[in-house]
Design an enzyme around this catalytic site. Structure first.
Site, PDB file in Angstrom:
ATOM      1  N   GLU A 239       0.811  -1.214   0.000  1.00 44.25           N
ATOM      2  CA  GLU A 239       0.000   0.000   0.000  1.00 44.25           C
ATOM      3  C   GLU A 239       0.845   1.266   0.000  1.00 44.25           C
ATOM      4  O   GLU A 239       0.538   2.223  -0.708  1.00 44.25           O
ATOM      5  CB  GLU A 239      -0.923  -0.009   1.223  1.00 44.25           C
ATOM      6  CG  GLU A 239      -1.903   1.148   1.264  1.00 44.25           C
ATOM      7  CD  GLU A 239      -2.851   1.065   2.443  1.00 44.25           C
ATOM      8  OE1 GLU A 239      -4.002   1.507   2.316  1.00 44.25           O
ATOM      9  OE2 GLU A 239      -2.440   0.563   3.504  1.00 44.25           O
ATOM     10  N   ARG A 376     -12.442  -9.831   6.712  1.00 45.89           N
ATOM     11  CA  ARG A 376     -13.023  -9.501   5.412  1.00 45.89           C
ATOM     12  C   ARG A 376     -12.679 -10.516   4.329  1.00 45.89           C
ATOM     13  O   ARG A 376     -11.546 -10.932   4.190  1.00 45.89           O
ATOM     14  CB  ARG A 376     -12.525  -8.118   4.997  1.00 45.89           C
ATOM     15  CG  ARG A 376     -13.159  -7.566   3.740  1.00 45.89           C
ATOM     16  CD  ARG A 376     -12.677  -6.147   3.528  1.00 45.89           C
ATOM     17  NE  ARG A 376     -13.036  -5.661   2.202  1.00 45.89           N
ATOM     18  CZ  ARG A 376     -12.611  -4.511   1.704  1.00 45.89           C
ATOM     19  NH1 ARG A 376     -11.830  -3.740   2.424  1.00 45.89           N
ATOM     20  NH2 ARG A 376     -12.959  -4.138   0.497  1.00 45.89           N
ATOM     21  N   GLU A 377     -13.682 -10.951   3.598  1.00 47.09           N
ATOM     22  CA  GLU A 377     -13.590 -11.712   2.348  1.00 47.09           C
ATOM     23  C   GLU A 377     -13.366 -13.208   2.497  1.00 47.09           C
ATOM     24  O   GLU A 377     -13.577 -13.942   1.555  1.00 47.09           O
ATOM     25  CB  GLU A 377     -12.502 -11.142   1.414  1.00 47.09           C
ATOM     26  CG  GLU A 377     -12.880  -9.819   0.826  1.00 47.09           C
ATOM     27  CD  GLU A 377     -11.874  -9.330  -0.200  1.00 47.09           C
ATOM     28  OE1 GLU A 377     -12.272  -9.201  -1.375  1.00 47.09           O
ATOM     29  OE2 GLU A 377     -10.727  -9.073   0.154  1.00 47.09           O
TER      30      GLU A 377
END
Length: 500
Positions: A239, A376-377
């Site tokens: 990131e 998440r996911e």
């Protein structure tokens, strides 16, 4: 005299003798069955015979001249191997099976060398046509590494014959004599060090939080603490660019406001601290890679090179973050399946490199305290991780009135170990200094004073948004820690921001 320079390494006599040993003594077959395949043999007839032997063996039938001949005949291969006469000849080629290990070593040696030669040809062909040097190196590394893994037969141990039980007791005795004997990588936080004895090798540690809660800061604080203890650390930031990672690391370590540094408002003391800390950081072994959309296979390849450059040492790997990674599998059209492949590969990587791997993860948008189901996911993150640590920042969703009345404290974070495969779970609170992008453990004396103040303002001494674990009240292992040991901290500090 025929030219044998282009003939791949082989020893037909060793192949014949090993097959003969397996046929006259099925105990030999039991010893080598899981270490051999038909591809380990050079001569085609030997490949067909060994394939039949293994097929019969795994059907739990005795492997002898009758069963093997019958299997070959059913598959239409008996005549290809020279008929029953050749099988009989193989059985008569060795007087006993006593030397089977010698024959086995020769067969495996030649098999490995043939694999290396074939891999070398593929590497040459790929290199001749490749337009990407980095991918060429990764391709070559993978081929060679796959061959090395095939030759690793040390994973099976019979508890009756090995020293495993004694080794475990010895480990426990070492710990009893010296609590730090098997200490892992220090985290810089007393609570985490106490409950984990440092991050342990081969563990996959997932740090999860909502965006902006400080998961990158916490992970870099741990990397900083580990590096200052002389450990070799690798940071893979998908990131942030390298310059921002070093910027955070420098300001956090020097305790200098990053916003002041970026706006040109540093004091002489700030400059002095930055220069001094900068010299200290230059001595640390922190390798930073800011490649985007990297795969676990690429990270593994880079980690191998890091170990090679550092005398075989690599002590900690940090990856920021899972949801930005690609699995590298073309068939992964479903993102949930892709995340499952990624976390599975990260766990395998931690085991193969024998280092703790910290992988950051996003949480779903949720109300209240995070749960494992909020990852998440993919539920595979929870499944593959040895440890899951949540950062909960109630101040990020609190109303101004709650903060003003000290019901929610600005800058306070709940650190929750929600899963710990090799130990207990628990929780504590840390203070997030947003101006430094740094988490710190509050001073114990301050904790006692603030906890006393909290008793006057709250009936139970807990923050409004905190969800308590009933198992803690019942004294169950793995529950939350008591308020006496890790009290709530109802204080406000407006200088604490919400940067990650």
């Amino acid at each position: 005299m025929p030219d044998k320079t282009n003939v791949l390494p082989n020893n037909l006599e060793a192949e014949q003798s090993l097959i003969g040993c397996m046929l006259i003594d099925n105990d030999v077959l039991s010893e080598v069955a899981d270490k051999l395949t038909d591809r380990d043999f050079y001569q085609e007839s030997h490949q067909l015979i060994v394939s039949a032997i293994l097929k019969v063996f795994y059907q739990r039938k005795p492997a002898d001249i009758i069963t093997i001949s019958d299997c070959l005949e059913k598959d239409g291969n008996l005549s290809k191997v020279g008929g029953i006469d050749y099988i009989t000849e193989l059985m008569q080629s060795v007087p006993s099976a006593a030397n089977y290990k010698h024959y086995f070593d020769i067969v495996k040696r030649d098999s490995t060398n043939r694999e290396l030669i074939r891999a070398s040809r593929n590497i040459i062909e790929n290199s001749m046509n490749s337009t990407d040097g980095t991918q060429s190196v990764q391709y070559a590394e993978k081929l060679i590494y796959d061959i090395a893994k095939k030759g690793d037969t040390s994973s099976m141990d019979d508890i009756r014959e090995s020293s495993m039980v004694g080794d475990v007791i010895d480990r426990f005795q070492m710990i009893a004599a010296d609590k730090d004997a098997l200490r892992g990588i220090p985290t810089g936080f007393p609570f985490l060090n106490k409950i984990t004895n440092g991050f342990q090798r081969s563990d996959l540690i997932v740090i999860a939080a909502r965006p902006g809660s400080g998961k990158t800061s916490l992970a870099m604080n741990i990397v900083e603490a580990a590096a200052f203890q002389g450990n070799v650390c690798a940071v893979f930031s998908l990131e942030m660019p390298k310059i921002q990672i070093v910027q955070r690391l420098l300001c956090a370590s020097a305790k200098v406001s990053m916003s002041n540094a970026l706006s040109g408002k540093l004091t002489p003391n700030d400059w002095k601290a930055l220069v001094k800390t900068g010299e200290d950081l230059k001595k640390l072994s922190i390798i930073i890679d800011d490649s985007s959309r990297v795969t676990p296979a690429e990270i593994l390849s880079k980690c191998r090179r890091i170990k090679a450059k550092n005398g075989g040492r690599l002590d900690l790997v940090m990856i920021d973050y899972i949801q930005l990674m690609s699995s590298g599998y073309k068939q992964d059209e479903n993102r949930t399946r892709e995340i499952a492949h990624i976390t599975g590969d990260l766990k395998i990587m931690a085991k193969e490199l024998d280092v703790p791997v910290i992988a950051l993860s996003q949480l779903r948008r949720m109300v209240g305290e995070p749960q494992l189901s909020d990852l998440r996911e993919s539920g595979a993150i929870e499944q593959d991780a040895d440890m899951v640590i949540f950062i909960n920042r109630p101040d990020m969703t609190a109303s101004p009135e709650e903060i003003e009345k000290n019901k929610i404290v600005r800058g306070m974070a709940d650190l929750i170990i929600a899963k710990h495969r090799n130990g207990e779970t628990g929780r504590t609170q840390l203070r997030f200094k947003g101006e430094y992008t740094k988490f710190v453990t509050p001073d114990p004396s301050e904790l006692r004073e603030l906890n006393a103040q909290a008793g006057k303002k709250s009936d139970d001494g807990h923050g409004k948004n905190e969800r308590r674990d009933d198992s803690a009240d019942e004294g169950e292992e793995g529950g939350a820690y008591s308020d006496e040991e890790f009290p709530d901290l109802p204080f406000s500090d407006d200088s604490f921001g919400g940067e990650e």
